[in-house]
Design a protein around this motif. Structure first.
Motif, PDB file in Angstrom:
ATOM      1  N   UNK A  81      39.557 -36.357   9.253  1.00 57.41           N
ATOM      2  CA  UNK A  81      38.894 -35.391  10.368  1.00 57.41           C
ATOM      3  C   UNK A  81      39.886 -33.767  10.527  1.00 57.41           C
ATOM      4  N   UNK A  82      39.168 -33.042  10.883  1.00 56.12           N
ATOM      5  CA  UNK A  82      40.027 -31.816  11.192  1.00 56.12           C
ATOM      6  C   UNK A  82      39.968 -31.274  12.644  1.00 56.12           C
ATOM      7  N   UNK A  83      41.034 -30.947  12.395  1.00 53.57           N
ATOM      8  CA  UNK A  83      41.131 -30.652  13.748  1.00 53.57           C
ATOM      9  C   UNK A  83      41.408 -28.984  13.784  1.00 53.57           C
ATOM     10  N   UNK A  84      40.942 -27.958  15.218  1.00 56.84           N
ATOM     11  CA  UNK A  84      41.135 -27.002  14.870  1.00 56.84           C
ATOM     12  C   UNK A  84      41.470 -26.671  16.445  1.00 56.84           C
ATOM     13  N   UNK A  85      42.736 -25.353  16.399  1.00 57.84           N
ATOM     14  CA  UNK A  85      42.795 -24.629  17.922  1.00 57.84           C
ATOM     15  C   UNK A  85      42.314 -23.790  18.031  1.00 57.84           C
ATOM     16  N   UNK A  95      31.827 -24.329  22.872  1.00 60.42           N
ATOM     17  CA  UNK A  95      30.810 -25.540  21.789  1.00 60.42           C
ATOM     18  C   UNK A  95      31.737 -25.069  19.874  1.00 60.42           C
ATOM     19  N   UNK A  96      32.360 -25.918  19.781  1.00 65.77           N
ATOM     20  CA  UNK A  96      32.800 -25.971  18.317  1.00 65.77           C
ATOM     21  C   UNK A  96      31.952 -26.410  17.496  1.00 65.77           C
ATOM     22  N   UNK A  97      31.582 -26.292  16.266  1.00 67.66           N
ATOM     23  CA  UNK A  97      30.655 -27.334  14.998  1.00 67.66           C
ATOM     24  C   UNK A  97      31.211 -26.444  14.021  1.00 67.66           C
ATOM     25  N   UNK A  98      31.158 -26.561  12.953  1.00 68.61           N
ATOM     26  CA  UNK A  98      31.260 -26.110  11.535  1.00 68.61           C
ATOM     27  C   UNK A  98      30.869 -27.249   9.924  1.00 68.61           C
ATOM     28  N   UNK A  99      30.284 -26.430   9.041  1.00 69.26           N
ATOM     29  CA  UNK A  99      30.046 -27.512   8.050  1.00 69.26           C
ATOM     30  C   UNK A  99      31.024 -26.862   7.034  1.00 69.26           C
ATOM     31  N   UNK A 100      31.779 -28.294   6.282  1.00 63.75           N
ATOM     32  CA  UNK A 100      32.774 -28.065   5.035  1.00 63.75           C
ATOM     33  C   UNK A 100      32.321 -27.926   4.172  1.00 63.75           C
ATOM     34  N   UNK A 119      44.656 -31.842  24.846  1.00 60.45           N
ATOM     35  CA  UNK A 119      45.500 -30.313  24.696  1.00 60.45           C
ATOM     36  C   UNK A 119      44.742 -29.227  24.835  1.00 60.45           C
ATOM     37  N   UNK A 120      43.417 -29.388  24.974  1.00 61.04           N
ATOM     38  CA  UNK A 120      42.477 -28.036  24.575  1.00 61.04           C
ATOM     39  C   UNK A 120      42.305 -27.826  23.287  1.00 61.04           C
ATOM     40  N   UNK A 121      42.826 -28.167  22.151  1.00 58.63           N
ATOM     41  CA  UNK A 121      42.207 -28.476  20.652  1.00 58.63           C
ATOM     42  C   UNK A 121      40.709 -29.327  20.649  1.00 58.63           C
ATOM     43  N   UNK A 122      40.534 -28.925  19.294  1.00 54.94           N
ATOM     44  CA  UNK A 122      39.251 -29.446  18.942  1.00 54.94           C
ATOM     45  C   UNK A 122      38.998 -30.908  17.347  1.00 54.94           C
ATOM     46  N   UNK A 123      38.941 -31.703  17.487  1.00 59.96           N
ATOM     47  CA  UNK A 123      39.152 -32.692  16.427  1.00 59.96           C
ATOM     48  C   UNK A 123      37.752 -33.135  16.199  1.00 59.96           C
TER      49      UNK A 123
END
Length: 153
Positions: A81-85, A95-100, A119-123
């Motif tokens: 999985x991708x973790x984003x700070x 809101x956070x979305x992504x395309x890999x 912790x405020x990050x996104x997974x």
């Protein structure tokens, strides 16, 4: 010293040299074309003329996004999985979305949805296979939109 000769230089010798020269050139071109087509993953844009019509709009959007001052750091976790700070993002609902995307197009694009962690990050909800991926992130907070791309391994 005597020069190495086996006889006079004839038209057959010249023809053999010309044929060998062009055989090497054609062989190298075929090899390079095969390698190029085997490693290119797809089309960058469907229609370059239409894309050029939107170029100035894209530059304006990029300037607005840069002015927001937001930054992101994406990392692939051990489970895929991708973790984003995100930093610089207002405390409002984001809101956070992504395309890999696989850089060479060897695997299908993967749409990723994210959930906010304590912790405020996104997974990301889904994992991506091992390897190199280009992740295009899009964060929205109200009417503000911000995008970036990062390599993730």
């Amino acid at each position: 010293m005597k020069a190495f000769t086996t006889g006079p230089f004839t038209g057959k010798h010249f023809a053999a040299i010309i044929v060998a020269f062009f055989a090497v050139v054609i062989g190298v071109n075929l090899f390079m074309a095969t390698q190029a087509s085997a490693t290119f993953g797809g089309v960058v844009v469907e229609n370059s003329y239409v894309a050029s019509q939107h170029f100035n709009k894209w530059l304006d959007e990029a300037a607005k996004e840069k002015a927001l001052g937001w930054t992101a750091q994406a990392q692939r976790q051990a489970d895929g999985r991708i973790a984003v700070t995100l930093t610089g993002v207002p405390a409002s609902q984001v809101a956070l979305t992504a395309v890999a995307r696989h850089p060479l197009g060897h695997d299908r694009d993967k749409a990723l949805a994210f959930t906010r962690q304590a912790d405020g990050s996104f997974l990301s909800d889904a994992a991506i296979p091992a390897g190199r991926w280009r992740v295009r992130l899009e964060a929205t907070a109200g009417a503000q939109r911000w995008r970036t791309e990062q390599d993730v391994r």
